[in-house]
Design a protein around this motif. Structure first.
Motif, short mmCIF file in Angstrom:
data_model
loop_
_atom_site.label_atom_id
_atom_site.label_comp_id
_atom_site.label_asym_id
_atom_site.label_seq_id
_atom_site.Cartn_x
_atom_site.Cartn_y
_atom_site.Cartn_z
N ARG A 1 10.16 -16.25 -15.54
CA ARG A 1 9.83 -14.82 -15.43
C ARG A 1 9.92 -14.12 -16.77
NH1 ARG A 1 12.91 -13.83 -9.93
NH2 ARG A 1 11.58 -15.07 -8.59
N ARG A 2 10.37 -14.85 -17.78
CA ARG A 2 10.36 -14.41 -19.17
C ARG A 2 11.24 -13.19 -19.45
NH1 ARG A 2 8.97 -18.65 -21.68
NH2 ARG A 2 8.56 -17.43 -23.53
N GLN A 3 12.32 -13.01 -18.65
CA GLN A 3 13.21 -11.88 -18.89
C GLN A 3 14.51 -12.03 -18.10
OE1 GLN A 3 11.88 -8.11 -17.27
NE2 GLN A 3 10.59 -9.16 -15.79
N VAL A 4 15.45 -11.16 -18.41
CA VAL A 4 16.70 -11.09 -17.66
C VAL A 4 16.42 -10.31 -16.38
CG1 VAL A 4 19.08 -10.24 -17.63
CG2 VAL A 4 18.12 -11.18 -19.75
N ILE A 5 16.85 -10.88 -15.25
CA ILE A 5 16.61 -10.25 -13.95
C ILE A 5 17.87 -10.34 -13.10
CG2 ILE A 5 14.13 -10.76 -13.95
CD1 ILE A 5 14.72 -13.08 -12.03
N GLU A 6 17.92 -9.53 -12.07
CA GLU A 6 18.92 -9.67 -11.01
C GLU A 6 18.14 -9.91 -9.73
OE1 GLU A 6 22.82 -7.53 -9.00
OE2 GLU A 6 21.59 -6.38 -10.40
N GLU A 7 18.48 -10.99 -9.04
CA GLU A 7 17.77 -11.32 -7.82
C GLU A 7 18.73 -11.92 -6.81
OE1 GLU A 7 14.82 -14.41 -8.31
OE2 GLU A 7 16.03 -15.39 -9.82
N ALA A 8 18.29 -12.02 -5.58
CA ALA A 8 19.11 -12.58 -4.51
C ALA A 8 19.55 -14.00 -4.87
CB ALA A 8 18.34 -12.58 -3.20
N LEU A 9 20.79 -14.29 -4.57
CA LEU A 9 21.36 -15.61 -4.84
C LEU A 9 20.86 -16.64 -3.83
CD1 LEU A 9 23.40 -17.35 -6.45
CD2 LEU A 9 25.16 -16.53 -4.88
N ASP A 10 20.53 -16.21 -2.63
CA ASP A 10 20.21 -17.11 -1.53
C ASP A 10 19.23 -18.24 -1.88
OD1 ASP A 10 20.62 -17.89 1.21
OD2 ASP A 10 18.59 -17.12 1.60
N ILE B 1 19.14 -6.32 -18.18
CA ILE B 1 17.97 -6.55 -17.32
C ILE B 1 16.72 -6.02 -18.03
CG2 ILE B 1 16.87 -5.88 -15.15
CD1 ILE B 1 19.68 -6.03 -13.87
N GLY B 2 15.69 -6.86 -18.03
CA GLY B 2 14.43 -6.53 -18.71
C GLY B 2 14.34 -7.07 -20.13
N THR C 1 23.91 -11.66 -5.40
CA THR C 1 22.84 -11.75 -6.40
C THR C 1 23.30 -12.57 -7.59
OG1 THR C 1 23.54 -9.73 -7.55
CG2 THR C 1 21.92 -9.47 -5.78
N VAL C 2 22.35 -12.87 -8.46
CA VAL C 2 22.64 -13.51 -9.74
C VAL C 2 21.88 -12.74 -10.82
CG1 VAL C 2 20.81 -15.25 -9.44
CG2 VAL C 2 22.70 -15.67 -11.05
#
Length: 137
Positions: A113-122, A15-16, A105-106
């Motif tokens: 967003r130009r980076q690796v992120i974890e965010e809600a899957l919904d 992440i980041g 999440t995914v």
């Protein structure tokens, strides 16, 4: 054997990391590169393919995934599985399925967003397809 929790732990370490088309290092990764590098870090040996267009061919992506991973039920996924997502009706994006505090999440390399992120899957909905590495418990 690798456990699903190991996959999520390693994916979260990315992440980041900056997003970079066809990136395969901490300097930058794309969604496929994230899957390949997380797997390799855990001792798995996924076949990597580069040279694809920025907007990849979804059929080629699916063929490659079917060739080396196990297809799982999309409606009954487990954390650590790899979700395939559609954009404009074409399967072109992958990420690790997870959860945080009971919220699905995914973890993925997000181009906008130009980076690796974890965010809600919904907002993405149910993945188009779900795969797992055969060596993962």
């Amino acid at each position: 054997m690798v456990e699903r929790a190991d996959i999520i732990t390693e994916a979260r370490r990315w992440i980041g990391t900056p997003w970079r088309h066809q990136g395969r290092s901490r300097a930058g990764v794309d969604c496929v590169g994230l899957v390949v590098l997380v797997a390799r870090t855990l001792g798995l040996k996924p076949e990597d393919v580069t040279g694809y267009a920025r907007r990849q061919d979804g059929r080629a992506l699916l063929r490659h995934l079917h060739k080396q991973l196990e297809l799982q039920p999309a409606t009954d996924w487990k954390y650590g599985n790899i979700g395939v997502f559609k954009e404009s009706a074409f399967p072109i994006h992958v990420g690790f399925l997870s959860e945080r505090d009971g919220v699905p999440t995914v973890i993925h390399a997000h181009a906008r967003r130009r980076q690796v992120i974890e965010e809600a899957l919904d907002p993405y909905g149910t993945p188009f397809a779900v795969f797992s590495f055969p060596e993962v418990l």
